[in-house]
Design an enzyme around this catalytic site. Structure first.
Site, mmCIF file in Angstrom:
data_model
loop_
_atom_site.group_PDB
_atom_site.id
_atom_site.type_symbol
_atom_site.label_atom_id
_atom_site.label_comp_id
_atom_site.label_asym_id
_atom_site.label_seq_id
_atom_site.Cartn_x
_atom_site.Cartn_y
_atom_site.Cartn_z
ATOM 1 N N HIS A 99 1.178 -1.364 0.264
ATOM 2 C CA HIS A 99 0.007 0.159 0.232
ATOM 3 C C HIS A 99 0.629 1.019 0.007
ATOM 4 C CE1 HIS A 99 -3.767 -2.762 2.094
ATOM 5 N NE2 HIS A 99 -3.296 -2.593 -0.068
ATOM 6 N N GLU A 128 -5.513 -15.098 -14.214
ATOM 7 C CA GLU A 128 -4.229 -14.093 -13.037
ATOM 8 C C GLU A 128 -3.916 -15.859 -11.970
ATOM 9 O OE1 GLU A 128 -6.278 -11.718 -10.336
ATOM 10 O OE2 GLU A 128 -7.706 -12.461 -10.291
ATOM 11 N N ASP A 164 -1.430 -10.903 -9.015
ATOM 12 C CA ASP A 164 -1.703 -12.520 -8.734
ATOM 13 C C ASP A 164 -0.877 -13.940 -9.855
ATOM 14 O OD1 ASP A 164 -3.014 -12.494 -6.428
ATOM 15 O OD2 ASP A 164 -5.124 -11.872 -7.323
ATOM 16 N N CYS A 178 -5.127 -5.929 -16.301
ATOM 17 C CA CYS A 178 -5.657 -4.646 -14.794
ATOM 18 C C CYS A 178 -4.859 -4.715 -13.782
ATOM 19 C CB CYS A 178 -7.297 -5.082 -14.826
ATOM 20 S SG CYS A 178 -7.204 -6.461 -13.747
#
Ligand code: PEP
Ligand code: MG
Length: 579
Positions: free
Chosen positions: A194, A436, A460, A507
């Protein structure tokens, strides 16, 4: 003599400044407080708690609106802890009981709480011990009236500073930026943390995973940080400084030029139009993105709607929310991803907690298929939204085609039920799957035969292909989108889509990294979905690229098995891009 350390460049930009160390542990000493001074010691402690709360509230105010909900909820969690009796009332009792100073009482209670957390099997609860540490350190710093390096906490102190730390929390990053920090480098952390995502959205040049910074760098020395290359240079000579000052100017010019691109379409030099989409987490994100700049939303992470609450949202609440996003998109397509809960994305209702290996456990579509009370209302809400505009439904973490058929038959059931009830929906709603899981990429052809589009989730896909937990610092050095195996899986997926005549998007974070744009264009990718702060940079690469030239170069590159050669070829592929 100058020295260069390397790590992972997670947020582009050149910074030149003075090294400023943030040390993560704070030494606390015990001292006895006479009985008649105990009440004033308690008052000092409570005042520090209040000050910590004000600091956090101020940080929350400064988080940019477009920042994802998990970062703001992280700050909220810390605020909640500041109101928690375990952390606040018990130290007050300890001060009275032991006749000790506030710092010592707080340290005793921190040790007690952390030892309870660390005994827990649940990895989610174990990570909460970091939160306890962060909150306690914040109060300690106020009590000691110092920052972690022993300096006074004054704003001007960080002007032009390059902060060095083992790791930084998102909240610390926001505060440090406000205090004047120009860039940061951490010894740990990865590009998907993050803090790394926040550094990109706040445009703070940053390098993470730079092992040895504590050992080799000195407080106050001059540093150059290059957030693109992932390097930190200490004590540079005049020639190096001149070189990087020029690169800083070029970077400034580049940003001004990028801003001018905002309303232009993404189209290659040989006239291939490319779709640039945004990833969003919250309905409000659409506003921050700016509609005119994108071709739609390529990934709406709906799990954020399920977080920070005790019960999941019902069908009507989901419908209202999805419809609001669709309306805000003014006719542009909205790709709603069904719930991707579990692993590192936990919710307070407790659903999605899983065994000893959460990333490989019951997450995303696996969890939805097991708990239809969670899945059915969402399928109905998405289908109902499709009556009002271009909605695409996207299924995360598909592993095999049986799973896909189960999902497709549930979608059919939903269609029939809505029809019987006289509810409006688009019967031909576009259904896509995220690729993924490496096994899914290897069987992408099969998936492509039954779906309307595919979207590659590289975050992922890389984690599973290279067996590296995406949230584990220790193995982040292995994170490499250019690993030959990753490239082959991506290529296979794109080829499967081309063969089946369906669109393939990407994405994951790789789609928003301009270093890989030409590679992906050359592989045949035509739809990129990313955090909106990366849109113009990626567009600028697209508008400067010629697909017909890239294709044979990339074809050759993907067949390489040697990572070093692949990296060198990427550099030459990007060589005429202005940096
Ligand atoms: C991905 O895995 O690349 C992706 C886009 O999904 P998330 O990051 O939400 O897992
Ligand atoms: Mg994913």
């Amino acid at each position: 003599m100058s020295l260069m350390l390397s790590g992972i460049g997670v947020s582009r930009g050149i910074a030149i400044g003075k090294a400023h160390f943030m040390r993560n542990s704070i030494e606390v000493l015990q001292s006895a407080i006479p009985a008649h001074l105990l009440e004033s010691e308690i008052a000092r402690f409570l005042a520090a708690v209040d000050a910590a709360r004000s600091q956090l509230e101020a940080i929350r105010e400064r988080v940019p609106v477009e920042t994802s909900i998990d970062i703001t909820s992280f700050i909220d969690t810390h605020l909640l802890m500041l109101g928690d009796a375990t952390l606040i009332s018990t130290p007050v009792e300890l001060i009275r009981e032991h006749g000790c100073n506030a710092e010592w009482a707080l340290k005793l209670q921190r040790d007690a709480v952390i030892s309870v957390f660390e005994k827990m099997d649940d990895p989610y609860l174990r990570t909460r011990s970091d939160d306890v540490d962060h909150v306690v350190n914040r109060i300690l710093r106020i009590l000691l009236d110092r920052d972690q390096n022993g300096h006074d906490l004054k704003d001007e102190h960080l002007a032009n500073a390059i902060v060095l730390a083992d790791d930084l929390t998102p909240a610390e990053t926001v505060l440090l930026k406000h205090q004047g920090m120009t860039a940061f480098a951490t010894g740990f952390g990865g590009p998907l943390s993050h803090t790394a995502i926040l550094s990109r959205s706040m445009q703070i040049p940053a390098v993470v995973g730079a092992h040895g910074i504590q050992q080799y760098l000195r407080d106050g020395e001059t540093l150059i940080l290059d957030g693109l290359q992932g390097i930190v240079i200490a004590d540079p000579d005049e020639q190096t400084l001149t070189h990087y000052r020029k690169r800083q100017q070029d970077e400034r010019r580049r940003r001004q030029e990028l801003a001018r691109l905002a309303n232009r379409p993404a189209i290659t030099l040989d006239r291939f139009p490319i779709r640039l989409m945004a990833n969003i987490e919250l309905p409000e994100d659409v506003e921050a993105v700016g509609m005119s700049r994108i071709d739609g939303v390529g990934l709406y992470r709906t799990e954020f709607l399920f977080m920070n609450r005790t019960a999941p949202p019902d069908e009507q609440e989901q419908f209202d929310c999805y419809l609001a996003v669709l309306d805000a998109l003014q006719g542009k397509p909205l790709t709603i991803r069904t719930l991707d809960m579990g692993a590192d994305k936990q919710v307070d209702s407790g659903k999605g907690r899983c065994g000893s290996n959460p990333a490989l456990g019951l997450r995303a579509v696996r969890l939805c298929l097991k708990d239809l009370s969670l899945f059915r209302p969402q399928l109905r809400a998405i289908m109902r939204t499709s009556a009002h505009g271009p909605v695409r439904m996207m299924i995360p973490m598909l592993t095999n085609t049986q799973e896909l058929h189960q999902v497709l038959s549930l979608i059919n059931e939903t269609r029939n039920a809505l029809q019987r009830e006289g509810m409006a929906f688009a019967p031909d709603i576009s259904i896509g799957g995220m690729i993924e899981v490496p096994g899914a990429a290897l069987s992408a052809r099969e998936f492509a035969r039954h779906l309307d589009f595919l979207s590659i989730g590289t975050n992922d896909l890389i984690q599973y292909t290279l067996a590296i937990d995406r949230v584990d610092d220790e193995v982040n050095y292995l994170y490499d989108p250019l690993h030959p195996a990753v490239l082959r899986l991506i290529k296979m997926t794109i080829d499967a889509g081309l063969e089946a005549g369906i669109p393939v998007a990407m994405c994951g974070e790789m789609a928003g990294d301009p270093r890989y744009t030409r590679l992906l264009l050359g592989m045949g990718l035509t739809e990129f979905s990313m955090h909106h702060t990366s849109l113009q940079e990626v567009k600028s690469v697209i508008n400067n690229s010629h697909i017909a030239t890239l294709r044979p170069l990339v074809e050759e590159l993907v067949n390489h098995t040697n990572a070093g050669q692949i990296h060198a070829r990427i550099e030459s592929l990007n060589s005429n891009l202005t940096e």
